[in-house]
Write a protein that holds these residues in place. Structure first.
Motif, PDB file in Angstrom:
ATOM      1  N   ILE A   1      71.242  50.945  95.141  1.00  0.00           N
ATOM      2  CA  ILE A   1      69.838  51.133  95.528  1.00  0.00           C
ATOM      3  C   ILE A   1      69.161  49.773  95.672  1.00  0.00           C
ATOM      4  N   LEU A   2      69.428  48.882  94.722  1.00  0.00           N
ATOM      5  CA  LEU A   2      68.818  47.545  94.786  1.00  0.00           C
ATOM      6  C   LEU A   2      69.272  46.794  96.029  1.00  0.00           C
TER       7      LEU A   2
ATOM      8  N   VAL B   1      79.249  47.503  86.178  1.00  0.00           N
ATOM      9  CA  VAL B   1      78.321  48.379  86.902  1.00  0.00           C
ATOM     10  C   VAL B   1      78.390  49.810  86.387  1.00  0.00           C
ATOM     11  N   SER B   2      79.388  50.118  85.553  1.00  0.00           N
ATOM     12  CA  SER B   2      79.476  51.449  84.975  1.00  0.00           C
ATOM     13  C   SER B   2      79.092  51.353  83.503  1.00  0.00           C
ATOM     14  N   SER B   3      78.083  52.161  83.103  1.00  0.00           N
ATOM     15  CA  SER B   3      77.606  52.079  81.724  1.00  0.00           C
ATOM     16  C   SER B   3      78.701  52.463  80.739  1.00  0.00           C
ATOM     17  N   THR B   4      79.614  53.357  81.161  1.00  0.00           N
ATOM     18  CA  THR B   4      80.680  53.770  80.262  1.00  0.00           C
ATOM     19  C   THR B   4      81.677  52.637  80.009  1.00  0.00           C
TER      20      THR B   4
ATOM     21  N   LYS C   1      80.655  45.945  96.356  1.00  0.00           N
ATOM     22  CA  LYS C   1      80.109  45.125  97.453  1.00  0.00           C
ATOM     23  C   LYS C   1      78.618  44.896  97.233  1.00  0.00           C
ATOM     24  N   ALA C   2      77.911  45.962  96.833  1.00  0.00           N
ATOM     25  CA  ALA C   2      76.473  45.845  96.572  1.00  0.00           C
ATOM     26  C   ALA C   2      76.231  44.847  95.442  1.00  0.00           C
ATOM     27  N   PHE C   3      77.077  44.909  94.417  1.00  0.00           N
ATOM     28  CA  PHE C   3      76.921  43.991  93.282  1.00  0.00           C
ATOM     29  C   PHE C   3      77.028  42.542  93.749  1.00  0.00           C
ATOM     30  N   VAL C   4      78.060  42.263  94.552  1.00  0.00           N
ATOM     31  CA  VAL C   4      78.264  40.892  95.014  1.00  0.00           C
ATOM     32  C   VAL C   4      77.083  40.436  95.875  1.00  0.00           C
ATOM     33  N   ARG C   5      76.612  41.304  96.745  1.00  0.00           N
ATOM     34  CA  ARG C   5      75.486  40.916  97.623  1.00  0.00           C
ATOM     35  C   ARG C   5      74.234  40.595  96.806  1.00  0.00           C
ATOM     36  N   VAL C   6      73.940  41.465  95.817  1.00  0.00           N
ATOM     37  CA  VAL C   6      72.739  41.250  95.012  1.00  0.00           C
ATOM     38  C   VAL C   6      72.882  39.987  94.163  1.00  0.00           C
ATOM     39  N   MET C   7      74.031  39.830  93.529  1.00  0.00           N
ATOM     40  CA  MET C   7      74.234  38.654  92.672  1.00  0.00           C
ATOM     41  C   MET C   7      74.111  37.367  93.482  1.00  0.00           C
TER      42      MET C   7
END
Lengths: 414, 423
Positions: free
Chosen positions: A397-398, A245-248, A186-192
């Protein structure tokens, strides 16, 4: 160049300096593990003669890649180890390893009854039974499954709006965002959206990292082939980047597919990226502007996961989180947390897993930050369980620190 | 992505230069492809042990005038060398690395060479030593008559027999003993991995080094000198001090096969000092695709960061010699692979090396051609904002001269000074 003289995994570049062993977190705590030099280039020389020399103790390698980061000669040590496991191991994964490896299947089964599953796996008697019957350590805390997954939320709440954006990214959400931590997605979508990018989902499958660790090679390969095929359509067809969103997940899909699973992803590899790298590049080039809240305050300690150390992309998280006014950011010493995906769940590894992570846990406790920042969900589980400090993905966090409306205005979004 | 200075290479010269610049307020980025020569350190730094003609040097600062003009020390000049040499111990101390020089200073208060005991039982000149290493005043006179050499049972990287043989030739009566410690025995489950760092980790635990110390104390009754492998104090060198206090005889620590415990400790502390000062260190990444326009480097890229362009006012190349892949040899050329800088080597391939492995090797003296400020050339044209430091600098055979660390530190300080003064 003498390329013809080199094997695909360049083991003959090893000069036997043993620097890899000096930086191996496992060899420091587990005497059963032969160490990266012996397990990798030294063993490979013997295995090429006869597979009899394959040592099943190679399973103790966590695949953290610290040996490769340290190697002065550029030997792909961990790739040597895991491709040897793939080629020679006679070990048949048992039920526990199959369950742990199938993070997506497990999630799908657990989700409809999430509250029940969560309370069952956190109850002491069940843990004791799992410990005895399945060799899953009873001291391990399980991540909580969420009843409502990320994709369901996206379809219901966000998908319709995404068409309005002229620029788009493909979001690889991964298993943990779908099943345990939808807030990250959800955070990813909001920031993008705030920086002017629409989000598109594709028919992704689990990146397969846990299948690689647990020796489910054919399944891992099928996932690699599926994801690479799906990415090819959007990358070469529509020119979109694939953002994780996951570095792995990002690391596995870029590097483990070709190097361990032998799946050619050369036409999509460079388009697979991590949210922090994507955003940083846009900010650095001036294409995107970020507007932060005035009143956001936090003391944050950043733990760079091993796979992000290998990618070399920790600097982007450091730079982005460091941009937030009101944040005091401490970079934790480069140290494996010991979890390594499913490794730390296993009874035979639990003790070593805690021992490996101890210096990191001690440093976090001594700093006493408001929370820890980290791009990897399994590091999160390990650090939260072992220190009690909350761990947040940088995108969360962003999303919290950004004034999303002001950012949208600054990027001329609607 | 912008920095004030980008340094390629992550070893001794790179870190010294980076820390100096960062502490002076610059924003520095280090790109390091794998670990470096500090991991092979003897535990001591050499400034100048021998002149190029083979003459032994007792006081390096007094011998500088005998060096050829192309030597990096000659380029720096005696006055500045004096300043950097004096500054070095305090600089390292501020980074958490304590160094000491020989017991008696030379003329003008500048350090005279001390002598460290090598794993072959010989004595080699050194300028400054880490806490592990004892520096003797003379290479001809060993002030002890009886020595006990103690090794860990099963540890193959410390050849006590060689040390005993070398010391016996100097009239020291040697005895060799091995000690077993439970946790160290545990390492022998994988005998190929029973290496210096593994033992050092185990010896970091209080009960282990205390058990070892008390066993050695019992063995050492009546001995003048106790010789131990350099496998203590990986995290904190205070263990070295405690062992010295515990054992009544003089205690000397001698180098093992790599990796070097004092070297790794030093590397970790310098890297930490660089990062604490705010510097960015990219581990396991390789510098590629520089852009050079009109005699200036305008950007570089790295393998990990892909299309992201790294820009800076100044660039420093500290990527090592042939062994560190800062230089590469082809059948006909010695090349510097990142920028394609001009290098100095004779065209007759046959003269590059001596078939006698132990003889002085000409290729050790090849390097990048630099001007007086350590700026290199591409096709004979000077590159104005690129500087070369460390073993990559041409004009000296630092392996032969015993000047490897000295050249690394002096060129790093000199270039940092030039960058800061805007020269």
């Amino acid at each position: 160049m003498q390329e013809k003289n080199l094997s695909f995994n360049n083991f003959e570049q090893c000069i036997k300096c043993t620097i890899c062993t000096a930086y191996c977190p496992v060899v420091a705590v587990n005497p059963l593990y032969p160490g990266p030099k012996q397990a990798g280039p030294d063993g490979e020389r013997l295995r090429l003669k006869n597979k009899f020399f394959f040592d099943e103790n190679l399973k103790y390698c966590m695949n953290c890649k610290r040996c490769e980061v340290a190697c002065p000669s550029g030997v792909k040590i961990a790739d040597l180890i895991h491709s040897a496991r793939r080629r020679f191991s006679r070990n048949i994964p048992d039920l526990r390893d199959r369950l742990l490896a199938n993070t997506d299947l497990l999630g799908k089964v657990a989700r409809p009854v999430a509250p029940v599953v969560n309370s069952i796996v956190s109850s002491k008697p069940v843990k004791a039974v799992m410990d005895v019957m399945m060799d899953i350590d009873k001291a391990r805390a399980f991540p909580k499954y969420q009843r409502k997954g990320f994709v369901r939320w996206f379809k219901k709440e966000a998908a319709d709006n995404q068409e309005a954006y002229s620029k788009k990214v493909v979001f690889f959400h991964g298993c943990s965002t779908e099943f345990q931590h939808p807030e990250v997605g959800k955070a990813f979508v909001r920031v993008m959206n705030a920086i002017g990018f629409g989000v598109k989902l594709v028919d992704e499958e689990c990146c397969g990292v846990a299948m690689i660790s647990n020796g489910l090679w054919n399944q891992a390969r099928r996932h690699a082939e599926h994801n690479t095929r799906v990415f090819r359509e959007v990358v070469t067809g529509e020119g979109l980047p694939v953002v994780a969103v996951s570095s792995t997940c990002a690391f596995t899909m870029r590097d483990e597919y070709p190097d361990v699973l032998d799946v050619d992803n050369s036409d999509v590899r460079d388009s697979i990226t991590l949210a922090e790298k994507f955003i940083f590049e846009k900010v650095d080039s001036g294409e995107v502007r970020l507007a932060f809240k005035d009143d956001y305050r936090a003391r944050i300690a950043y733990h760079c996961p091993c796979h992000n150390e290998k990618l070399g992309w920790g600097i982007f998280t450091k730079a982005l989180v460091g941009m937030i006014p009101g944040v005091s950011l401490t970079i934790l010493d480069s140290h494996c947390c010991g979890m390594a995906g499913t490794y730390g769940f296993k009874k035979e590894n639990y003790k070593y897993s805690q021992e490996i992570g101890r210096p990191l846990f001690e440093q976090i406790r001594s700093l006493s930050p408001d929370f820890v920042c980290c791009e990897c969900e399994t590091c999160k589980w390990q650090i939260e369980m072992s220190t009690g400090y909350m761990v947040l993905n940088p995108i969360v966090i962003l999303a919290e620190a950004l004034d999303l409306e002001a950012t949208a205005v600054a990027n001329s979004v609607r | 992505m912008r920095s004030d200075t980008i340094i390629i290479g992550g070893g001794l010269s790179s870190l010294v230069c980076g820390i100096k610049l960062q502490k002076a307020g610059q924003r520095c980025l280090i790109v390091s492809a794998g670990q470096n020569a500090l991991h092979f350190s003897s535990g001591a730094f050499g400034l100048l042990g021998k002149l190029p003609d083979g003459t032994a040097v007792k006081e390096p600062m007094r011998s500088l005038s005998f060096l050829p003009e192309e030597h990096p020390y000659s380029k720096i000049g005696v006055d500045k060398m004096a300043g950097y040499v004096s500054e070095t111990p305090a600089f390292f101390e501020s980074c958490g690395v304590r160094l000491h020089s020989a017991p008696i200073a030379g003329e003008g208060g500048f350090p005279a060479n001390g002598y460290r005991l090598t794993p072959l039982g010989s004595l080699k000149p050194a300028w400054l030593a880490m806490e592990d290493v004892t520096l003797l005043q003379s290479k001809d006179n060993i002030p002890w008559s009886k020595a006990l050499i103690v090794n860990f049972f099963g540890f193959l990287d410390f050849n006590s027999g060689f040390i005993a043989e070398g010391l016996s030739r100097r009239g020291v009566d040697c005895r060799v003993e091995t000690v077993s410690i439970g946790d160290v025995e545990n390492l022998r489950k994988n005998p190929t991995e029973m290496r210096s760092v593994g033992i050092a980790r185990v010896m970091g635990k209080e009960n282990n080094w205390k058990e070892f110390g008390s066993k050695v104390r019992k063995l050492s009754a009546g001995e003048d000198l106790v010789i131990l492998p350099e496998v203590f104090g990986l995290g904190d060198p205070v263990i070295i001090q405690w062992l010295r206090e515990m054992i009544p005889a003089e205690v000397m620590f001698v180098g093992t096969m790599p990796p070097s415990v004092p070297g790794i400790r030093t590397q970790m502390r310098l890297k930490k000092a660089f990062e604490v000062a705010g510097g960015t260190f990219l581990s396991g990444d390789t510098a590629v695709n520089p852009t050079v326009e009109d005699g200036y480097v305008t950007s570089i890229h790295t393998t990990n960061l892909g299309s992201i362009s790294l820009d800076a006012d100044n660039y420093v190349l500290a990527s090592g010699h042939l062994f560190g892949k800062g230089l590469e040899s082809t059948p006909s050329k010695v090349v510097e692979p990142v920028f394609g800088l001009d290098t100095d080597f004779p065209s007759d391939r046959k003269t590059w090396c001596d078939e006698d492995f132990f003889a002085r090797q000409a290729y050790d003296g090849y390097g990048v051609v630099c001007d007086g400020s350590f700026r290199p050339f591409i096709g004979g044209k000077s590159v104005r904002n690129l500087f070369v430091i460390g073993s990559e600098v041409g004009g000296c055979d630092s392996l032969y001269e015993g000047s490897g660390a000295g050249v690394a530190i002096m060129t790093a300080m000199s270039v940092a000074g030039n960058i800061l003064s805007g020269k």
